[in-house]
Design an enzyme around this catalytic site. Sequence first.
Site, PDB file in Angstrom:
ATOM      1  N   ASN A   1       0.527  -1.116  -0.047  1.00  7.52           N
ATOM      2  CA  ASN A   1      -0.086   0.049  -0.279  1.00  7.52           C
ATOM      3  C   ASN A   1       1.129   1.031  -0.054  1.00  7.52           C
ATOM      4  O   ASN A   1       2.103   1.600   0.501  1.00  7.52           O
ATOM      5  CB  ASN A   1      -1.080   0.168   1.260  1.00  7.52           C
ATOM      6  CG  ASN A   1      -0.376  -0.195   2.324  1.00  7.52           C
ATOM      7  OD1 ASN A   1       0.848  -0.869   2.429  1.00  7.52           O
ATOM      8  ND2 ASN A   1      -1.157   0.342   3.293  1.00  7.52           N
TER       9      ASN A   1
ATOM     10  N   GLU B   1       0.206   5.195   0.958  1.00  4.90           N
ATOM     11  CA  GLU B   1      -0.927   6.343   1.389  1.00  4.90           C
ATOM     12  C   GLU B   1      -0.206   8.174   1.208  1.00  4.90           C
ATOM     13  O   GLU B   1       1.259   8.346   0.269  1.00  4.90           O
ATOM     14  CB  GLU B   1      -0.563   5.930   2.489  1.00  4.90           C
ATOM     15  CG  GLU B   1      -1.355   4.911   2.992  1.00  4.90           C
ATOM     16  CD  GLU B   1      -1.653   4.682   4.363  1.00  4.90           C
ATOM     17  OE1 GLU B   1      -0.488   4.937   5.016  1.00  4.90           O
ATOM     18  OE2 GLU B   1      -2.035   3.797   5.539  1.00  4.90           O
TER      19      GLU B   1
ATOM     20  N   GLU C   1      -2.899  -4.782  -3.050  1.00  8.08           N
ATOM     21  CA  GLU C   1      -3.349  -5.461  -4.356  1.00  8.08           C
ATOM     22  C   GLU C   1      -3.839  -4.495  -5.613  1.00  8.08           C
ATOM     23  O   GLU C   1      -3.132  -4.799  -6.920  1.00  8.08           O
ATOM     24  CB  GLU C   1      -4.909  -5.661  -4.119  1.00  8.08           C
ATOM     25  CG  GLU C   1      -5.497  -6.964  -3.013  1.00  8.08           C
ATOM     26  CD  GLU C   1      -5.012  -6.111  -1.433  1.00  8.08           C
ATOM     27  OE1 GLU C   1      -4.789  -4.744  -1.347  1.00  8.08           O
ATOM     28  OE2 GLU C   1      -6.063  -6.440  -0.399  1.00  8.08           O
TER      29      GLU C   1
HETATM   30  N1  THU Z   1      -5.288  -1.400   2.341  1.00  4.61           N
HETATM   31  C1  THU Z   1      -4.832  -2.410   1.191  1.00  4.61           C
HETATM   32  O1  THU Z   1      -3.834  -2.237   1.227  1.00  4.61           O
HETATM   33  N2  THU Z   1      -5.568  -3.477   1.020  1.00  4.61           N
HETATM   34  C2  THU Z   1      -6.610  -3.627   1.101  1.00  4.61           C
HETATM   35  O2  THU Z   1      -7.556  -4.402   0.814  1.00  4.61           O
HETATM   36  C3  THU Z   1      -7.358  -2.677   2.536  1.00  4.61           C
HETATM   37  C4  THU Z   1      -6.527  -1.888   2.470  1.00  4.61           C
HETATM   38  C5  THU Z   1      -4.385  -0.326   3.103  1.00  4.61           C
HETATM   39  C6  THU Z   1      -5.620   0.805   2.375  1.00  4.61           C
HETATM   40  C7  THU Z   1      -4.500   1.785   4.104  1.00  4.61           C
HETATM   41  O3  THU Z   1      -2.900   1.874   3.253  1.00  4.61           O
HETATM   42  C8  THU Z   1      -4.518   0.784   4.707  1.00  4.61           C
HETATM   43  O4  THU Z   1      -4.436  -0.186   4.279  1.00  4.61           O
HETATM   44  C9  THU Z   1      -5.807   0.668   6.224  1.00  4.61           C
HETATM   45  O5  THU Z   1      -6.655   0.928   5.613  1.00  4.61           O
END
Ligand code: THU
Length: 161
Positions: A62, A64, A75
């Site tokens: 992820n 941000e 994903e």
């Molecule tokens: N997140 C993911 O990377 N994949 C998911 O399927 C759900 C949430 C991440 C997004 C964000 O950076 C962190 O988890 C908290 O929601």
Amino acid sequence: MSEEIRSESVIKVHAFDALDKDTQQLVRMAEEAAKTAYAPYSNFLVGAAVVLDNGEIVKGHNQENAAYPSGLCAERVAFFAAHAQFPTAKILKVALTAKKATAASFQLATPCGSCRQVMSEFEDHQKNKITLFISDGKGKVYESDSIENLLPFKFSDEYLK
Ligand code: THU
């Protein structure tokens, strides 16, 4: 008149040690990816690793951003990167795991709705199911034989035609 439409999602649960070596390696690569996630706001690190039919493995985590909605889940980072680098290859498997930045071990995190939607469209587009493995970091791995299995009654390009 009214009727009911039912759907059933089947999830298999495996011991990590019972997985074949390639799948174990894919889970380890998802863990590696999670460790370097850019998640300074949630401190929730998610890792994904996909294997393609050309043998390549592509990782994602992820990403941000201070403008929160501009970030992207692990994903989608992995799937979009895989398609950008190998546009003619098919994704066969994806492994996922997550970890709180302060935690010592990995934990379970199931994919969000937007990621299910995106991964499911990859299945439609490439005409091949994708097997999903989600590791709970404690020796258990959940398997879904397709993404569609996790997204019944989904929106699809059929509606746009
Ligand atoms: N997140 C993911 O990377 N994949 C998911 O399927 C759900 C949430 C991440 C997004 C964000 O950076 C962190 O988890 C908290 O929601």
